[in-house]
Design an enzyme around this catalytic site. Structure first.
Site, short mmCIF file in Angstrom:
data_model
loop_
_atom_site.label_atom_id
_atom_site.label_comp_id
_atom_site.label_asym_id
_atom_site.label_seq_id
_atom_site.Cartn_x
_atom_site.Cartn_y
_atom_site.Cartn_z
N GLU A 90 1.26 -0.95 0.12
CA GLU A 90 0.24 0.06 0.04
C GLU A 90 0.79 1.32 -0.32
OE1 GLU A 90 -3.05 -0.43 -0.43
OE2 GLU A 90 -3.13 -2.19 -0.19
N SER A 351 -29.67 -31.08 -24.05
CA SER A 351 -31.04 -30.19 -25.17
C SER A 351 -31.94 -29.40 -25.11
CB SER A 351 -32.14 -32.09 -25.00
OG SER A 351 -31.48 -33.04 -25.53
#
Length: 900
Positions: A90, A351
């Site tokens: 950071e 399907s």
């Protein structure tokens, strides 16, 4: 040393004014200083507040999300490794600046002016924003943040600021502050964390959701690697000495099915600018699109269906409002937030994909009453291997409507061949299937498959995987008359007063197309007796497991005018699915029961609407019924006329020795039938040749080792059974080499004397095989047992074709081969009694042994890559695209073929 100290002090004095001047370039340093002094540091920072998620009525609570686990610790109770990891991630210059970074401020200012967001804040700025300010994106908020940061630096020491920062930030997993984070991720205290563990915690500061290994292991590891490299560059750690740690899975922040809904809401809000930290600490009010009654119906319907069923059977359900795209019900699993989400994982659609094909056909002026050849099996030039309908159903002259009701594969494949697989894919994308999954193109072949990056006509039978949620969107598009809406979970959020629920849709199908598809799917509901008590349209689907008669995925998807729902059932790792009675689960069984029961309950008491009448689009004279050139009478082996054998590379069709001999060669395996074949051969002490498919070798490695151990010979027969066909010389060499590698993994050091070209392609493929050290292998006896003539017919055909020294072709895979085993059971003793002896095929090429290597399986579109499939008993994991299971010596796994 003294000069260096002066420079640092000068830098800390001048940096704040310079940074503020970036925002007020026309002002003076004195004005900037006055502003700084006008922004005092508050006495106390607000405590975190839990956020509440409501159902769409705005009053019924769905879940609470909040950082309730919080206790402050002094900096002395934080390990040096943890401090260094956070600084590396950071703010590497934390101990050298005066609270702000002029360069970072400039980047942020430019981004804000452009309407974007830019980080690069110092730890002091982050603490000021987290503790005292909102997450609003504005120049004024940024200026106050800078002023607070400067004042914090003047009032507090660096260690005090770092201590407060570590105690005030949100790390994910409900952990507010470093003490809670150390326990949530590693079940320890901050003073005991080593650098590897510390880098994991430092990673999640930037994005507590996205960089949590539970949610995205790949992104988390990449961020971790970057932090380790940054710390190494600072001299704080040796990257070579650090190994990625084991990170325990998280406890669910929200238990039960609602937990996965909370995860979806969190991700959706993050895309809108609400961070995970805000959601867990700022007491937001979020109204979701979920309907309380529908969600209760979903949970109850799934629970009823799974009650008493075999352990490991899973289900997913997603229901969408066709008019808005709002998710009304969502079930991805019962364990809670952070766990594997089955509604967001990829499975072959089988399907349930056929309505998309029908929609594409109607858009190309092909009527659902057009007539097609629904014979089974059929051989299509674009496919190589025969395509079958489930249960051997036949319909030589079949409308697309009847083909949909009976779920026949061959007519829809023929339609796709005619209109183009790419067009079907485009239609699917318009209707709601994403163009990519995890950055990879969806609905295309993977590297190593027949046509990498391209779509084959197998898309017609649901070959390519989709998620349950995306399939629900497709069916919602049909229910909305061809208008697709963005699927979403959030209706409103108080932190985003200008948030607009994405209810506006986009027309992607003509309304008449959608009406005709609905007409056909209503016939499915009627024909299969799955009506939910009101007008509805639906389609079932079942995915076959490998080349067995078992199923691995079962679907039902359908809709009323008010609700579109997709239901999936299967296992975390592809495997046969059976119910508590031992019966194979198909789309027509438990999934259709869930869909029917859920739809009835979810809409109970609501008005009944009608689906649109048929529009009767398209021509009826465009089908191939009566005109098909690919009939059941045509054997795929007849394509030997396409490529004649190259001179000097003619295939061997006779035995090694003279006399009344024959050589048995088994194609298309290994399979579940191979052990029975081996038992039969062992009984009569016969040695045979097994032409194995590379992919099948990965499914049945122990069987391959048995073949070799019992003295039989191996033959290379291409890499994938579904992809066998006519190949170029270059493609053949790659394919043969890949198959050799697969064999060497299963049976290291095994000799592979022969190569049998796909379907008699005795041209470039046979020559390529010979050049790689394999004798091209042919046959003179072919009983056509790839069809289903029966055991007695197979035995009779072989006897009638036999000549001395004949190579006999029989099949060991590619479908139901029990009849072949039965035929040989009676035929072999008969042949022995008649004086025949058994031999091996002649060899004309010196055989080579493929080097032992590792076969790399191409990633799914899951996967991702795919990420690893979820275990049978899921541990916390991110929703990901689960690829078919990895090959195993004990439980064969691999990409299956659709059965219905």
């Amino acid at each position: 040393m003294r000069d260096s100290s002066k420079k640092i002090r000068r830098r800390r004095l001048l940096a704040p004014a310079a940074a503020v001047l970036v925002f007020w370039s026309a002002g003076a340093a004195a004005a900037a200083e006055a502003y700084i002094e006008s922004v005092p540091v508050p006495v106390a920072s607000p405590q975190p507040q839990a956020s509440v998620l409501y159902y769409r009525d705005g009053t019924t609570v769905l879940a609470r999300l909040g950082a309730t686990d919080h206790s402050d610790v002094p900096l002395t109770a934080v390990s040096p490794d943890l401090r260094h990891a956070v600084l590396a991630a950071e703010d590497r210059d934390f101990y050298g600046h005066a609270g702000v970074s002029a360069r970072g401020v400039l980047r942020a200012a430019v981004a804000d002016v452009r309407g974007g967001r830019q980080g690069a804040s110092t730890i002091t700025q982050q603490y000021a924003r987290t503790a005292f300010l909102s997450q609003e994106v504005s120049v004024d908020r940024k200026a106050r943040e800078l002023a607070l940061a400067v004042n914090l630096e003047r009032q507090l020491g660096k260690d005090q600021i770092l201590e407060r920062y570590l105690n005030s930030i949100y790390f994910g997993r409900g952990a507010y502050g470093i003490a809670a984070a150390a326990y949530a991720y590693f079940r320890t205290t901050p003073d005991r964390l080593d650098f590897a563990q510390s880098a994991v915690l430092a990673s999640v500061i930037k994005d507590p959701w996205g960089f949590d290994p539970d949610h995205d292991a790949t992104a988390a590891r990449q961020r971790w690697d970057w932090i380790v490299a940054a710390a190494d560059a600072q001299g704080w750690v040796s990257a070579a000495a650090v190994r990625y740690p084991t990170v325990p899975t998280a406890e669910p922040a929200v238990a039960g099915p609602a937990g996965l809904i909370a995860d979806q809401v969190e991700q959706e809000l993050a895309r809108s600018g609400i961070t995970s930290a805000q959601l867990h600490t700022e007491g937001l009010t979020v109204v979701t699109t979920l309907d309380a009654a529908a969600e209760q119906a979903a949970v109850a319907s799934v629970a009823n269906a799974l009650a008493g069923q075999p352990k490991g059977l899973e289900a997913a359900l997603v229901a969408v409002d066709p008019e808005t795209g709002g998710v009304r019900a969502y079930y991805g699993g019962a364990l809670g937030s952070g766990y594997f989400d089955y509604a967001g994982t990829l499975h072959p659609a089988a399907s349930t994909f056929k309505p998309i094909v029908l929609a594409a056909a109607l858009a190309r002026n092909i009527s659902y009453l057009s007539r097609w050849d629904g014979s089974s099996p059929r051989l299509f030039p674009s496919r190589g291997v025969p395509l079958r309908n489930h249960d051997g159903l036949q319909c030589p002259d079949c409308t697309l409507k009847k083909a949909m009701v009976d779920s026949l594969n061959t007519p829809f494949y023929a339609v796709t061949d005619q209109i183009g697989a790419g067009y079907v894919r485009d239609t699917a994308i318009r209707m709601g299937i994403p163009a990519t999954y995890d950055g990879h193109a969806s609905m295309v072949d993977l590297p190593g498959e027949a046509t990498p990056g391209k779509t084959r006509a197998d898309i017609a039978i649901g070959r390519y995987p989709v998620t349950t949620g995306d399939l629900a969107t497709v069916y919602a598009t049909l229910a909305a008359g061809g208008v697709r809406h963005t699927r979403h979970f959030v209706q409103s959020v108080n932190a985003l007063p200008d948030y607009d629920e994405p209810v506006d849709g986009e027309r992607t199908l003509d309304a008449a197309v959608a009406a005709d598809v609905s007409t056909v799917l209503q016939a499915v509901v009627t024909g299969h007796g799955i009506s939910p008590g009101r007008p509805a349209a639906a389609k079932t689907g079942t995915q076959q497991y490998l080349e067995t008669r078992q199923n691995q995925d079962a679907w039902t998807a359908g809709y009323t005018p008010d609700l579109a729902t997709a239901v999936w059932m299967g296992r975390a790792t592809p495997a046969p699915i059976k119910d508590k009675h031992g019966t194979a689960i198909s789309g027509e069984t438990l999934p259709s029961e869930i869909w029917q029961q859920f739809t009835h309950r979810a809409l109970l008491g609501s008005p009944t609407g009608a689906l649109p009448a048929a529009a009767h689009l398209g021509r009826t004279d465009v089908g191939d019924a009566g005109r098909s050139t690919s009939t059941t009478a045509e054997s795929p082996d007849s394509v030997d006329t396409i490529h004649a054998a190259a001179s000097g590379y003619e295939p061997v069709v006779q035995t090694e020795h003279t006399g009344k001999r024959l050589a048995l060669t088994f194609d298309d395996g290994p399979s579940e039938y191979t052990p029975a074949v081996l038992d039969l051969l062992a009984k009569y002490q016969i040695k045979a040749t097994f032409c194995v498919v590379g992919e099948n070798v990965g499914w049945y490695p122990a069987t391959v080792r048995r073949i070799v151990a019992e003295g039989h010979r191996l033959c290379n027969h291409s890499m994938r059974h579904d992809d066998l066909g006519i190949l170029s010389a270059a493609a053949s060499k790659q394919d043969i080499a890949a198959t050799d590698a697969a064999i060497s993994v299963a049976a290291p050091g095994a000799e592979v004397p022969y190569y049998r070209a796909p379907y008699g392609d005795f041209g470039p493929s046979a020559k390529s095989g010979a050049e790689l050290g394999h004798t091209p292998l042919g046959w003179v006896v072919d009983p056509d047992d790839w069809t289903t003539p029966g055991a007695s017919v197979i035995a009779s055909r072989i006897e009638k074709q036999l000549t001395p020294r004949a190579v006999v072709l029989v099949h060991d895979g590619g479908g139901d081969r029990q009849q072949t085993v039965d035929a040989l059971t009676t035929l072999i003793p008969s042949l022995l009694a008649d004086g025949w002896t058994f031999d091996q095929p002649q060899r004309t090429i010196a055989p080579t042994v493929a080097p032992a290597t590792t076969v790399t399986t191409a990633p799914a579109p899951s996967s991702p890559a795919p990420s690893s499939p979820a275990p049978s008993s899921p541990s916390p994991s991110s929703p990901s695209a689960a690829a078919p299971g990895s090959p195993s010596a004990t439980e064969p796994e691999g990409p299956p073929s659709p059965s219905e």
